[in-house]
Scaffold this active site. Sequence first.
Site, PDB file in Angstrom:
ATOM      1  N   CYS A 117      47.021  47.624  40.566  1.00 21.01           N
ATOM      2  CA  CYS A 117      46.932  46.212  41.054  1.00 21.01           C
ATOM      3  C   CYS A 117      47.156  46.596  42.829  1.00 21.01           C
ATOM      4  O   CYS A 117      48.128  47.369  43.063  1.00 21.01           O
ATOM      5  CB  CYS A 117      47.792  45.552  40.640  1.00 21.01           C
ATOM      6  SG  CYS A 117      48.008  44.979  38.874  1.00 21.01           S
ATOM      7  N   ARG A 122      53.236  49.970  48.642  1.00 20.86           N
ATOM      8  CA  ARG A 122      53.659  50.661  47.625  1.00 20.86           C
ATOM      9  C   ARG A 122      53.647  52.179  48.014  1.00 20.86           C
ATOM     10  O   ARG A 122      53.086  52.863  47.107  1.00 20.86           O
ATOM     11  CB  ARG A 122      53.274  50.329  46.026  1.00 20.86           C
ATOM     12  CG  ARG A 122      53.289  48.935  45.808  1.00 20.86           C
ATOM     13  CD  ARG A 122      53.349  48.491  44.518  1.00 20.86           C
ATOM     14  NE  ARG A 122      52.290  48.392  43.735  1.00 20.86           N
ATOM     15  CZ  ARG A 122      52.217  47.976  42.453  1.00 20.86           C
ATOM     16  NH1 ARG A 122      53.025  47.606  41.813  1.00 20.86           N
ATOM     17  NH2 ARG A 122      50.699  48.055  41.905  1.00 20.86           N
ATOM     18  N   PRO A 123      54.357  52.618  49.018  1.00 23.32           N
ATOM     19  CA  PRO A 123      54.097  54.278  49.462  1.00 23.32           C
ATOM     20  C   PRO A 123      54.797  54.998  48.583  1.00 23.32           C
ATOM     21  O   PRO A 123      55.730  54.683  47.804  1.00 23.32           O
ATOM     22  CB  PRO A 123      54.847  54.147  50.864  1.00 23.32           C
ATOM     23  CG  PRO A 123      55.486  53.025  50.821  1.00 23.32           C
ATOM     24  CD  PRO A 123      55.013  51.767  49.779  1.00 23.32           C
TER      25      PRO A 123
END
Length: 430
Positions: A117, A122-123
């Site tokens: 998604c 979102r590292p």
Amino acid sequence: MEKIIVRGGKQLNGSVKMEGAKNAVLPVIAATLLASKGTSVLKNVPNLSDVFTINEVLKYLNADVSFVNDEVTVDATGEITSDAPFEYVRKMRASIVVMGPLLARTGSARVALPGGCAIGSRPVDLHLKGFEAMGAIVKIENGYIEATAEKLVGAKVYLDFPSVGATQNIMMAATLAEGTTVIENVAREPEIVDLANFLNQMGARVIGAGTEVIRIEGVKELTATEHSIIPDRIEAGTFMIAAAITGGNVLIEDAVPEHISSLIAKLEEMGVQIIEEENGIRVIGPDKLKAVDVKTMPHPGFPTDMQSQMMVIQMLSEGTSIMTETVFENRFMHVEEMRRMNADMKIEGHSVIISGPAKLQGAEVAATDLRAAAALILAGLVADGYTQVTELKYLDRGYNNFHGKLQALGADVERVDDSKIDVTNLASLF
């Protein structure tokens, strides 16, 4: 193309049984790679596209995997390879959790940068920081993360943010490291505890899961075991909101109150009656809903995975509500779709100002991510007319037979092939 069509106005009643947790089963399946002896047997596994994806990743890595009914078996005793290709990892960012087990088991891991998604950046830097602390050499080249280590050595790791994925990955890598690893400021989600329990059943020494500090004493080898996945607290929360907004009376079977205490507190604040029963949670919807403000936080705070569903009940409550997202950036993409259904919402920075109660109207809307897909269907349950939800590939990543479970509770909802229906006569479906 398939779509879900909802005719609003039906009250939900009855009981619905929860399946195994998506966010628990994926790292547990990845952890089976750590077992150099025996065959792992996982029970209560949900039938989701993400589960099939992680199974395909393991097969590519040379594990023997089968998935029958709700049971996954994994034999990883052969020679495990260390290269997880883009074609699988791009489908689901959770595939990154194979990196810790691969590094521990084989001394190297090459994993494509993840997909899934599109919720913010979102590292993966927190994962890599942990591997480096344990002695791995990490580099990112040509869209792949490559990590190698002659041996992993226990270390002290502080996470700048209590990332669930980083906690899981570092914890798994540390199980076979030499010495002791201490991870501070870790995620405390129930899914972390479930993974730790599985690792310990395999022979690992993990202490402190569920608290802010996890300590892992490395062991030389792990042995496959049998494990049952915990119930899905996000699926439970989704059905709790479905019951509440329709004024229904629904027993959510196998839901664990301790796993969703923040949601329970907010729903009770809104006037929803919550009754803890021996085999689950009963939810009774009120005549009127009170407005509340919600801020997503790492566990035990309000879960970000319930944000979009919670916004549905907020827009039906009397007064002004605020939803503030602190975990992920760019997680308000569904707001525009909800506005198409006549929701009164305004995005201000990391918050959404919601005015209610909205008189929702059916519309054709597109899911923008997994939880937004469920939220749009929930909105359809209380909208006037017909709601058509497309992009069901997102829904299938985290909910099995969602429409069927709603049907069993009394909802007018059908999943149909778009090419085989007459959109001018949707009433014929019900």
